[in-house]
Design an enzyme around this catalytic site. Sequence first.
Site, PDB file in Angstrom:
ATOM      1  CG  ASP A 306      -1.976   1.048   1.181  1.00  0.00           C
ATOM      2  OD1 ASP A 306      -2.314   1.504   0.067  1.00  0.00           O
ATOM      3  OD2 ASP A 306      -2.470   1.457   2.248  1.00  0.00           O
ATOM      4  CD  GLU A 309      -0.773   5.294  -4.207  1.00  0.00           C
ATOM      5  OE1 GLU A 309      -0.285   5.599  -3.101  1.00  0.00           O
ATOM      6  OE2 GLU A 309      -1.528   4.323  -4.362  1.00  0.00           O
ATOM      7  CG  ASP A 419      -8.187   4.257   0.124  1.00  0.00           C
ATOM      8  OD1 ASP A 419      -7.999   3.024   0.208  1.00  0.00           O
ATOM      9  OD2 ASP A 419      -7.515   5.094   0.749  1.00  0.00           O
TER      10      ASP A 419
HETATM   11  C1  GLC Z   1      -4.866   3.290   2.673  1.00  0.00           C
HETATM   12  C2  GLC Z   1      -5.351   2.020   2.007  1.00  0.00           C
HETATM   13  C3  GLC Z   1      -6.471   1.431   2.815  1.00  0.00           C
HETATM   14  C4  GLC Z   1      -5.974   1.162   4.230  1.00  0.00           C
HETATM   15  C5  GLC Z   1      -5.447   2.444   4.847  1.00  0.00           C
HETATM   16  C6  GLC Z   1      -4.770   2.211   6.188  1.00  0.00           C
HETATM   17  O1  GLC Z   1      -5.846   4.264   2.649  1.00  0.00           O
HETATM   18  O2  GLC Z   1      -5.735   2.254   0.700  1.00  0.00           O
HETATM   19  O3  GLC Z   1      -6.922   0.250   2.233  1.00  0.00           O
HETATM   20  O4  GLC Z   1      -7.010   0.659   5.008  1.00  0.00           O
HETATM   21  O5  GLC Z   1      -4.485   3.025   4.004  1.00  0.00           O
HETATM   22  O6  GLC Z   1      -3.693   1.372   6.042  1.00  0.00           O
END
Ligand code: GLC
Length: 660
Positions: A306, A309, A419
């Site tokens: 995650d 980007e 998200d």
């Molecule tokens: C980002 C991710 C999401 C996750 C959050 C906390 O927003 O896209 O899926 O729950 O971070 O880690």
Amino acid sequence: MITKYVYGNPIETEAVVQNVPNTSEKMPYFEVAEDHCTFQTHLAEDDIVYGLGEQVRGMNKRGWKYKSCNFDNPNHEEDTMSLYGAHNFLLVSGQKTFGVFFDYAGMMTFDIGYTAHDLMTVTAEDGNLKVYLITGASEDVIVHQFRTLIGRSYIAPKWAFGYGQSRWGYQSEEDIRQVAAKHQAAGIGLDSIYLDIDYMERYKDFTVDNTRFPDLKQLQSDMMAQGIHLVPIIDAGVKIEEGYSVYEEGVAGNYFCKDADGNDFVGAVWPGRVHFPDFMKPETRRWFGDKYAVLLDMGIDGFWNDMNEPAIFYTEKRLESVMQRINELSKQNMGVDTFFEFKGLVEGISNNIEDYSTFYHDMNGKKVVHHKVHNLYGYQMTRAASEAFDRLSEDKRILMFSRASYIGAHRYGGIWQGDNKSWWSHLLMNLQMLPALNMAGFVFNGADTGGFGCDTTEDLVMRWLQLSVFTPLMRNHSAMGTREQELYQFGNMADTKKMIEIRYGLIPYIYSEYMKAVLQDTMMYRPLSFVYRTDAAAREVEDQLLLGDEVMIAPVYRQNANGRYVYLPEEMMLVRMRGLDDIETEILPKGHHYVQAKLHELVFFIRHGKKIPLCRAAQNTEALDTVHMQYLGWETADYALYEDDGVSKDYDIEKHIRMC
Ligand code: GLC
């Protein structure tokens, strides 16, 4: 036929795996500007433009402008231009039909009939790029060639097709055990529970908070005993903290991105100040990839990558200058200009594009500013993980999906659509993205079912399940602070539970279609126009999809609707499921129909002369009985079922296909 045009001196993205010779001929279809920054083509009135993978708006991308720039934007709406992925493949279908891939690591804009309805203009920030033009007899043939060009898509383990439960905010081992127990008690099938950042020690990658998760290895083995896989998150940023081994190794090994002065670049994300691994360097990829071993060694066999980007809450420099200006403004009587300046300063702190020009990568010894290779960052992080899995887990598949991506990353992992919100419009957008993602090679994918941001509603969860029963990843995920949306939180659990049973019943089919799409470089989901090519009504359909060669899905995506209009381009069998033991079918003729679909009913269609397998539900994929199956559809039809053990890496299609 694939033709490759090379302009200037492009940065290598490794998106393509086939060796295609360069041509010096003039590119057909497009007017190419002298500086090769702009590519323009005329669109005929009825031309449809498909593609761009993860993007807003409909399947037909015409009428808007898009920007390829991996971007953390949980609040995306119709006027958004960039999401988490950058997938520069387009397919024009109509008077002329061709595919085109702009292989460019930096940011590009795609004006698809926005400035003028009959013009498409693709603009790169500099004239150094490769363009692949693909022609063929049909949309399917073109996509197949493109997919062969970019190489075989990532293959997920079969358990990843089971239902998954996730939430940002499961704070402790106890929370996880409860999620498992509550699914078990309610008899809701479950294959995975996702661990969000809460499991880490103060958001440090490859650490575990041992107060709240005192024995993750034990938890993992207890969960596995119930057939549940734990899937932890890994973030891109590495916390700056003396004594934290990942940080110290990163500094010592010279593995981080640099600022203009050659110091390790400082940004901030969940843990506060971090360094970003320079994933463009093979040494960094190897080092970072090997870190997953700490979790693999506990028996964990799935991860999600995650914030790659990369998302940046703030950079030190920007924060400083913003704080300084706010300090000045705070001494003034803020009016229209200064107040909006103040608001803009605060809003512009995070993920500010300018910050992407303030740090650097080392690419084969050359210093490259991040901005120019921005879209490769998440891709190379996923590659780091995936290559490590090949080393550390030679025989067993490991689940890997990422938030940020570029074409090429599809060989190393799947993606989730980032998200989203608990909005009906995002449910439709989820459906509309599926074919474009498949074109770009991302076959393993799925959106946060029920919606990630803001409070969901019971009916939205139910309708979203009715789409997600068909997507490879079926994961219920939500953000901290939003309404809890595990299926047992709602009154009519009996009905949601049945949707999960239906999912398990469909897994042999969904997995089979997924594997065939991956191994044969085809699409699992196609727009109707790919098959009913001369049917004008089919070409306009934006809210139905073909799944494999057998199924057409047409989910309800509007609140309070008890049905919807569906277009049948040929005679089809309507299947109405209220559970695995409550199935009605009806043959409907070609044409437009209003089809009832009550909240608790899953309605979909089987194409004329086809059938699909359906097995009994089970608590998890491991327990599915694929020997005794029933079939839905035309009895006389054959179905080529792909089935393997779901974990090992023997993907011999001949060996694994059986005619049913
Ligand atoms: C980002 C991710 C999401 C996750 C959050 C906390 O927003 O896209 O899926 O729950 O971070 O880690």
